[in-house]
Design an enzyme around this catalytic site. Structure first.
Site, PDB file in Angstrom:
ATOM      1  CE  LYS A 194      -3.574   2.482   2.447  1.00  0.00           C
ATOM      2  NZ  LYS A 194      -4.659   2.430   3.419  1.00  0.00           N
ATOM      3  CE  LYS A 247      -5.850   2.141  -0.665  1.00  0.00           C
ATOM      4  NZ  LYS A 247      -6.271   2.308   0.684  1.00  0.00           N
TER       5      LYS A 247
END
Ligand code: PBG
Length: 324
Positions: A194, A247
């Site tokens: 992330k 992400k």
């Protein structure tokens, strides 16, 4: 010329026969925002076509999405400011609107897969994913809060826990807490890679969850780093993650591809709010064909190696597939 690649493109039927990547509604996870109250359906200004729903309004919406073939939902609660505190206690509080809504959802639609985020930010008065002290984000002190949040969510019927906080050791810690409490069947889809991205803005608007001070760069990854994603993924894998997420998705297709090559568990991609907002905005201006743009974007994530995709386009894309 004895090799003419165009021969394999000469008709729709041939193109379809040799198509390498498939995408269907079974690959979609729909992120949805939830709000306390009744009769609420508020559009998010920086993320048009997406709403904060109260549970009574959301139930028929989920039913409509199920008819389109969407069965997995990631639900994010928008919490009132006065309920937020330093330790994000609302995330696991008794008689809590979002956990009650989860119960209602699973009771009404037992066949859906319900996913939920674990991180402090939507419940934290500091707007950070971990506990803040003197401007520092404390790692180990955050873990027990994440554990409690994960167990409370599991108790309310969540099928997949999504730790999005990027604290070190959180997957192992949550796995142990879930198991001790008897939730051995509850899965963990870890936000493994992330990145500290510019593309989370509309999501933070939707939940009013932006950090009150500083940024998230001491815990979310540096967008310049690729090999480090292997380390994060390996730790999460060894700590017991069932699926690994990358992400955002679009700027990180190389990372999706790399994790797919290196791990034998499902890889997912989060097509985040800012990535979707760009397309909504360009479409509004008449600069892009929405249907073609979202189809190509989602296909590219699958081609890179994503098994499933979290996307705000889920309903529109499922509608497109249905009418194809
Ligand atoms: C919470 C969380 C964020 C997103 C998912 N979970 C925001 C953030 O980390 O600041 C972003 C999703 C999106 O932009 O669509 N930790």
């Amino acid at each position: 010329m004895n090799t003419r690649p165009r021969r394999n493109r000469k008709s729709a039927a041939i193109r379809s026969m040799v198509e390498e990547t498939k995408i269907g509604t079974e690959h979609l996870i729909y992120p949805i925002f939830l709000k306390d109250g009744k009769g609420v359906k508020e559009e998010i200004s920086s993320l048009p076509k997406n709403y904060r729903w109260s549970i009574d309004q959301l139930l028929p919406e989920i039913e409509a999405c199920m008819k389109l073939g969407i069965f997995t939902y990631d639900i994010f609660p928008a919490v009132e400011e006065h309920l937020k505190d330093r330790v994000a206690s609302y995330s696991y509080a008794e008689d809590n609107f979002y956990l009650n809504a989860f119960r209602k959802l699973k009771e009404t639609f037992p066949e859906i897969v319900l996913m939920s985020d674990v991180a402090l930010d939507p419940y934290s008065s500091d707007g950070h994913d971990g506990l803040v002290e003197n401007g520092q984000i404390l790692n180990d002190e955050t873990l027990p809060i994440l554990n409690r949040m994960a167990v409370a969510q599991a108790q309310s019927g969540v099928d997949i826990i999504g730790p999005s906080d990027m604290m070190d050791g959180r997957v192992g810690s949550i796995r142990e807490a879930l198991d001790i409490n008897g939730y051995t069947d509850v899965s963990i889809m870890s936000y493994s890679a992330k990145y500290a991205s510019a593309f989370y803005g509309p999501f933070r608007d939707a939940l009013n969850s932006a950090p009150k001070s500083g940024d998230k760069k001491t815990y979310q990854m540096n967008p310049a780093n690729k090999r480090e994603a292997l380390l994060e993924a390996e730790l999460d894998y060894l700590e017991g993650a069932d699926m690994l997420m990358v992400k955002p998705a679009l700027c990180y297709l190389d990372v999706i591809h790399m994790l797919k090559e290196n791990f034998n568990i499902p890889i997912t991609a989060y097509n985040v709010s800012g990535e979707c907002a760009m397309v909504y905005a360009a479409t509004e201006k008449g600069w892009l064909n929405y249907d073609l743009a979202i189809s190509e974007m989602l296909l590219s994530m699958r081609r890179a190696g994503a098994d499933a995709i979290l996307t705000y386009f889920a309903k529109d894309f499922a509608t497109l597939l249905k009418n194809k």
